[in-house]
Design an enzyme around this catalytic site. Structure first.
Site, PDB file in Angstrom:
ATOM      1  CG  ASP A 191       2.520  -2.738   2.066  1.00  0.00           C
ATOM      2  OD1 ASP A 191       3.566  -3.313   2.250  1.00  0.00           O
ATOM      3  OD2 ASP A 191       1.600  -3.140   2.885  1.00  0.00           O
ATOM      4  CG  MET A 226       2.789   2.893   3.921  1.00  0.00           C
ATOM      5  SD  MET A 226       4.483   2.812   4.259  1.00  0.00           S
ATOM      6  CE  MET A 226       4.474   0.909   4.351  1.00  0.00           C
ATOM      7  CG  MET A 250       0.528  -4.668  11.073  1.00  0.00           C
ATOM      8  SD  MET A 250       0.920  -4.843   9.360  1.00  0.00           S
ATOM      9  CE  MET A 250       2.711  -4.301   9.386  1.00  0.00           C
ATOM     10  CG  HIS A 278      -1.480  -3.409   5.002  1.00  0.00           C
ATOM     11  ND1 HIS A 278      -0.144  -3.460   5.309  1.00  0.00           N
ATOM     12  CD2 HIS A 278      -2.189  -2.847   5.940  1.00  0.00           C
ATOM     13  CE1 HIS A 278      -0.223  -3.286   6.697  1.00  0.00           C
ATOM     14  NE2 HIS A 278      -1.241  -2.739   7.065  1.00  0.00           N
ATOM     15  CG  MET A 333      -0.370   0.417   7.058  1.00  0.00           C
ATOM     16  SD  MET A 333       1.380   0.106   6.439  1.00  0.00           S
ATOM     17  CE  MET A 333       1.216  -0.596   4.683  1.00  0.00           C
ATOM     18  CG  ASP A 343       2.771  -7.073   6.291  1.00  0.00           C
ATOM     19  OD1 ASP A 343       1.944  -6.070   5.977  1.00  0.00           O
ATOM     20  OD2 ASP A 343       3.890  -7.218   5.804  1.00  0.00           O
ATOM     21  N   GLY A 344       5.540  -8.654   7.945  1.00  0.00           N
ATOM     22  CA  GLY A 344       6.703  -7.749   8.623  1.00  0.00           C
ATOM     23  C   GLY A 344       7.666  -8.838   8.890  1.00  0.00           C
ATOM     24  N   GLY A 345       8.826  -8.874   8.215  1.00  0.00           N
ATOM     25  CA  GLY A 345       9.997  -9.692   8.511  1.00  0.00           C
ATOM     26  C   GLY A 345       9.963 -10.912   8.308  1.00  0.00           C
ATOM     27  CG  HIS A 357       0.720  -6.995   1.577  1.00  0.00           C
ATOM     28  ND1 HIS A 357      -0.337  -7.217   1.940  1.00  0.00           N
ATOM     29  CD2 HIS A 357       1.447  -5.929   1.991  1.00  0.00           C
ATOM     30  CE1 HIS A 357      -0.447  -6.429   2.902  1.00  0.00           C
ATOM     31  NE2 HIS A 357       0.711  -5.754   3.008  1.00  0.00           N
ATOM     32  N   GLY A 387       5.147   0.618   8.262  1.00  0.00           N
ATOM     33  CA  GLY A 387       5.748   1.798   7.888  1.00  0.00           C
ATOM     34  C   GLY A 387       6.734   1.584   6.931  1.00  0.00           C
ATOM     35  CG  PHE A 388       9.726   2.314   7.068  1.00  0.00           C
ATOM     36  CD1 PHE A 388       9.445   2.976   8.200  1.00  0.00           C
ATOM     37  CD2 PHE A 388      10.340   3.124   6.172  1.00  0.00           C
ATOM     38  CE1 PHE A 388       9.180   4.249   8.591  1.00  0.00           C
ATOM     39  CE2 PHE A 388      10.324   4.604   6.314  1.00  0.00           C
ATOM     40  CZ  PHE A 388       9.690   5.177   7.479  1.00  0.00           C
ATOM     41  N   GLY A 389       9.495  -1.548   4.875  1.00  0.00           N
ATOM     42  CA  GLY A 389       9.826  -2.887   4.564  1.00  0.00           C
ATOM     43  C   GLY A 389      11.451  -3.089   5.184  1.00  0.00           C
ATOM     44  N   GLY A 390      11.650  -4.256   5.240  1.00  0.00           N
ATOM     45  CA  GLY A 390      13.282  -4.519   5.701  1.00  0.00           C
ATOM     46  C   GLY A 390      13.249  -4.688   7.186  1.00  0.00           C
ATOM     47  CB  SER A 442       4.983  -6.418   0.439  1.00  0.00           C
ATOM     48  OG  SER A 442       5.058  -5.079   0.361  1.00  0.00           O
ATOM     49  N   GLY A 445       8.458  -8.894   1.601  1.00  0.00           N
ATOM     50  CA  GLY A 445       8.773  -7.862   0.460  1.00  0.00           C
ATOM     51  C   GLY A 445      10.395  -7.913   0.416  1.00  0.00           C
ATOM     52  CB  SER A 446      13.125  -7.120   2.264  1.00  0.00           C
ATOM     53  OG  SER A 446      12.755  -7.453   3.728  1.00  0.00           O
TER      54      SER A 446
END
Ligand code: DX5
Ligand code: ZN
Length: 220
Positions: free
Chosen positions: A36, A38, A141, A67, A69, A179-181, A34, A146-149, A9, A201-202
Site C-alpha cells: 500500500d 500512500m 475499496m 496499490h 493511493m 480491500d479493507g476490513g 499487497h 488511507g488506513f488499515g484496521g 497487506s 492487513g489487520s
C-alpha cells in the site's frame, strides 16, 4: 471451485521485523503481497515508497501487488514497476479524464506490468466498465483508502456483484479484488458476491495463527 487469492497487506506488518513477517506470509497459502503506497495527498496518510518495494522484492518470492493511493500515478508508475511491481493498481479518482486514465493504463502495460484500477467506496462501479477489456484487475475499496484496521462497508457487496456480472457476461479476463476490513466474516460475503482476490492487513499480521487465518479467508 475457483481458488481465492489472498493478498496480505504489509501496511499492517511489523516493520521492525519485516523479514519475519515476509517469511510467515510465504509459509502460508498466500501467494500475493499487497503493497500500500500512500502519498499523504490523495489519502491523508503517508506509508512507504519504491525503495522499500525494491528491498521486499529482492527478498520475497511473493507476487508484488502494488496499490498506489497517490495523486500522480502517471509520474510514479514506472518507478514502482522498475522496483518490482508485478501488478500496479492506481485510483480512478486520481485522474481527471478518460485520456489520462488510458495514458496510465498504456504506460503500465507497455512496461510489461499487469494493470488494475481501484475505486473508492463512493465511486460507482459502472465508471470503470469501459476499461475492463484492458484491465487485469479491478480493486473495490471496502473502506475509505488511507488506513488499515477499518470496518468493512457492506455496500461494496453490490458493486462486487455488478462487476462480476459485467465481467462474466463479456468474458473479460479481469480479476475482482476487495480491500479493507476483510476478515473471516466479510471474506465469506465477498466470496459469495464473486470476488477473486482478498486483501487483508489487520486480520493477518500480528496474529499467531496467520496461516489458518489465510485459509479461513480462502473458505477452506
Ligand atoms: C487501505 C489499504 C488496505 C488496508 C487493508 O487504504 O488500501 O490495503 O491496508 O487493511 P485492513 O485489512 O486492516 O483493512
Ligand atoms: Zn490496499
Amino acid at each position: 471451485m475457483k481458488e481465492i487469492i489472498v493478498a496480505p497487506s504489509i501496511l499492517s506488518a511489523n516493520f521492525l521485523d519485516l523479514k519475519n513477517d515476509l517469511d510467515i506470509t510465504e509459509k502460508s497459502l498466500a501467494k500475493w503481497l499487497h503493497f500500500d503506497v500512500m502519498d499523504g495527498h490523495f489519502v491523508p496518510n503517508i506509508s512507504f515508497g519504491s525503495a522499500i518495494l525494491r528491498q521486499v522484492k529482492g527478498y520475497s518470492k511473493l507476487f508484488m501487488d502494488v496499490h498506489i493511493m497517490i495523486s500522480d500515478p502517471l509520474k510514479y508508475a514506472k518507478e514502482f514497476i522498475d522496483a518490482g511491481a508485478d501488478i500496479l493498481t492506481f485510483h480512478y479518482e486520481a485522474l481527471k479524464s478518460d485520456e489520462e486514465i488510458l495514458q496510465v493504463i498504456k504506460l503500465i502495460k507497455s512496461n510489461n506490468c499487469k494493470v488494475g484500477i481501484s475505486i473508492k467506496p463512493d465511486t460507482k462501479v459502472e465508471k470503470i466498465f469501459k476499461y475492463l477489456n484492458m484491465l487485469d484487475l479491478v480493486l473495490i475499496m471496502s473502506v475509505e483508502p488511507g488506513f488499515g484496521g477499518q470496518s468493512f462497508m457492506d455496500n461494496s457487496l453490490n458493486k462486487i456483484k455488478e462487476l462480476r456480472l459485467e465481467i462474466d457476461s463479456n468474458k473479460y479476463n479481469c480479476l475482482i479484488q476487495v480491500d479493507g476490513g476483510i476478515n473471516d466474516i466479510t471474506s465469506y460475503k465477498c466470496r459469495n458476491a464473486g470476488a477473486d482476490v482478498l486483501v487483508a492487513g489487520s486480520y493477518l499480521y500480528g496474529k499467531i495463527d496467520f496461516s489458518s487465518r489465510v485459509k479461513k479467508l480462502m473458505g477452506i
